[in-house]
Enzyme design. Structure first.
Site, PDB file in Angstrom:
ATOM      1  N   ASP A   5       0.625  -1.244   0.023  1.00 35.56           N
ATOM      2  CA  ASP A   5      -0.002  -0.018  -0.005  1.00 35.56           C
ATOM      3  C   ASP A   5       0.925   1.275   0.009  1.00 35.56           C
ATOM      4  O   ASP A   5       1.718   1.600   1.142  1.00 35.56           O
ATOM      5  CB  ASP A   5      -0.853   0.143   1.302  1.00 35.56           C
ATOM      6  CG  ASP A   5      -2.007   1.002   1.280  1.00 35.56           C
ATOM      7  OD1 ASP A   5      -2.012   1.917   0.209  1.00 35.56           O
ATOM      8  OD2 ASP A   5      -2.595   1.358   2.242  1.00 35.56           O
ATOM      9  N   ASP A  39      -1.871   5.849  -6.021  1.00 35.12           N
ATOM     10  CA  ASP A  39      -2.186   5.028  -4.892  1.00 35.12           C
ATOM     11  C   ASP A  39      -2.297   3.586  -5.494  1.00 35.12           C
ATOM     12  O   ASP A  39      -2.896   3.232  -6.423  1.00 35.12           O
ATOM     13  CB  ASP A  39      -3.455   5.614  -4.450  1.00 35.12           C
ATOM     14  CG  ASP A  39      -3.911   4.469  -3.085  1.00 35.12           C
ATOM     15  OD1 ASP A  39      -2.978   4.091  -2.422  1.00 35.12           O
ATOM     16  OD2 ASP A  39      -5.035   4.466  -2.911  1.00 35.12           O
TER      17      ASP A  39
END
Lengths: 30, 426
Positions: free
Chosen positions: B135, B335
């Site tokens: 992440d 992201d």
């Protein structure tokens, strides 16, 4: 904020040069 | 083929290529070094999480719903970070994460339901293998730990047992590392006896709490990091699937990027596969960047996120008429955990209209979840779709792969894989 998501990143080589302050995109990364 | 030669700004593809295969095919990417980890999709056939539990695969609608939760939580967190008064209020409440209810609305985090790409790392001595969500939108690395004092969800790998690791130790409350948790998690640490306790809560109310610890992180047999700081989760609940936790690749000092900076120089790269039935890679440190073109990171509004600047979008080779100001006003992050790209609504509506115009030979299909530009491909085995090119700061143009343009809803329907924010100022 806009978000560049993971679907659009598919097959690109995404390079995080954090120290250098830049982000790279390359075609055909995988 | 004829149409393609007349209109070079089209992709012609088999509809089936938008769908994952039932068997895994492994990447043959070139960017392989000692510090390269294989990346696989949590719900595809390359994941051992799926192989033994095929019925646990969620519906696309669920994934898109989780994705919306993540997008909203990122925006809430950035709004929160811009308000220092709120931060002071948060940090005054030292016991808030012990009280779950008190913690919920205070610090928006990142929803993890859509964090679908996993890597496998090693932790402890002897090394235990853990599959972690990777992440770039968060910082703290954590894994579930025995004895799971309050709660652990079911994970595929054996749960990490610190008592079985000779290199494990807890971080004390008085250490400087403990105080770093505030920026890395958005929550102040707490103390259990003299041991530093972390708590991290995500936008969908998933959370992990436990001991802040250090142990040996193994990326590869030659890339080993003693004293790696991570969360040893004793109370873990939420949308983590059967993964072992999370690998935080954000910009904060506690992220794995920062903790491995001496060896890798804050440099990493990844490639996400075209479908969930193939693998990609995550590489730490400089490797051959190949044909990569670089755009500068934009000035950051948050401690975790990587900001970049979109300047223009091209559909079918034609530049859309969108003022650069529209993108500048909102800002953009990249992201790895958000599935669908979110654009300012003015930009999205212009993009959708242009795409539909070039797809007018195909009937429209109903909207699906957050996707509202959809097509009915019944009767077609292959289709021609416009190219989509993003231009970033510094004039860097990036052509998207067809699987980054359309998302298949089924065997005969697909939607433009973009969505608009609620407001141009989001």
């Amino acid at each position: 904020v806009g978000i560049f998501g993971n679907t659009q990143q598919k097959t690109l080589e995404v390079v995080y040069d954090v120290a250098g302050g830049k982000l790279g995109f390359g075609a055909g990364g995988c | 083929g004829k149409a393609n030669s007349q209109l070079p700004h089209l992709h012609t593809l088999q509809i089936s290529s938008l769908l994952p295969a039932s068997v895994c095919s492994h990447s043959t990417g070139s960017s392989k070094t000692q510090s390269t980890l294989k990346v696989f999709h949590r719900h595809g056939p390359c994941s051992k999480h799926t192989r033994q539990n095929p019925t646990t695969k969620p519906l696309l609608a669920d994934l898109l719903s989780y994705d919306q939760s993540r997008a909203k939580s990122i925006q809430a967190r950035l709004n929160f970070n811009s308000n220092t008064d709120n931060i002071k209020t948060t940090t005054l409440n030292k016991n808030k994460f012990i009280d779950r209810k008190a913690n919920l609305p205070v610090q928006p985090g990142i929803s993890l339901g859509s964090g679908n790409y996993l890597v496998t790392i090693g932790l402890g001595t002897p090394t235990k293998t853990l599959s972690l969500i990777f992440d770039t939108g968060s910082d703290l690395t954590w894994t579930q730990c025995e004895p799971c004092a309050r709660s652990c969800y079911t994970q595929k790998d054996p749960i990490f047992n610190p008592a079985s690791s000779s290199s494990y130790s807890n971080i004390s409350c008085s250490s400087s590392q403990c105080s770093q948790l505030t920026s890395a998690t958005g929550n102040d640490p707490a103390c259990s006896s003299t041991t530093c306790v972390y708590g991290i809560q995500y936008g969908d109310q998933s959370f992990s709490k436990g001991f802040f610890s250090k142990d040996k992180l193994t990326i590869s047999p030659t890339d080993v990091f003693p004293g790696f700081l991570f969360g040893c989760g004793q109370d873990n609940q939420g949308l983590f699937g059967r993964t072992s936790g999370l690998l935080g690749l954000g910009r904060d000092p506690l992220s794995v990027v920062s903790q491995t900076a001496a060896k890798y120089g804050r440099y990493f790269s990844y490639c996400l596969p075209s479908t969930s039935s193939s693998t990609g890679h995550l590489t730490f440190g400089k490797s051959s960047a190949g044909n990569a073109k670089f755009t500068p990171f934009a000035s950051s509004q948050g401690a975790s996120f990587y900001f970049i600047e979109i300047t223009s979008i091209y559909i079918g080779g034609r530049q859309l008429s969108i003022s650069e100001t529209i993108f500048k006003n909102s800002g953009t992050i990249i992201d790895s955990g958000t599935v669908i790209t979110r654009l300012p609504p003015t930009a999205y509506s212009t993009m959708s209209a242009a795409f539909k115009q070039l797809m007018k030979k195909y009937p429209s299909a109903p909207a699906y979840s957050i996707l509202d530009t959809c097509f009915d491909f019944s009767g077609y085995t292959s289709v021609s779709i416009p190219t989509v090119t993003f231009e970033f700061g510094g004039g860097v143009k990036v052509d998207l792969h067809p699987n980054g343009i359309l998302v298949a809803i089924g065997k005969t329907q697909a939607c433009l894989a973009f969505a608009g924010n609620g407001d141009d100022t989001d």
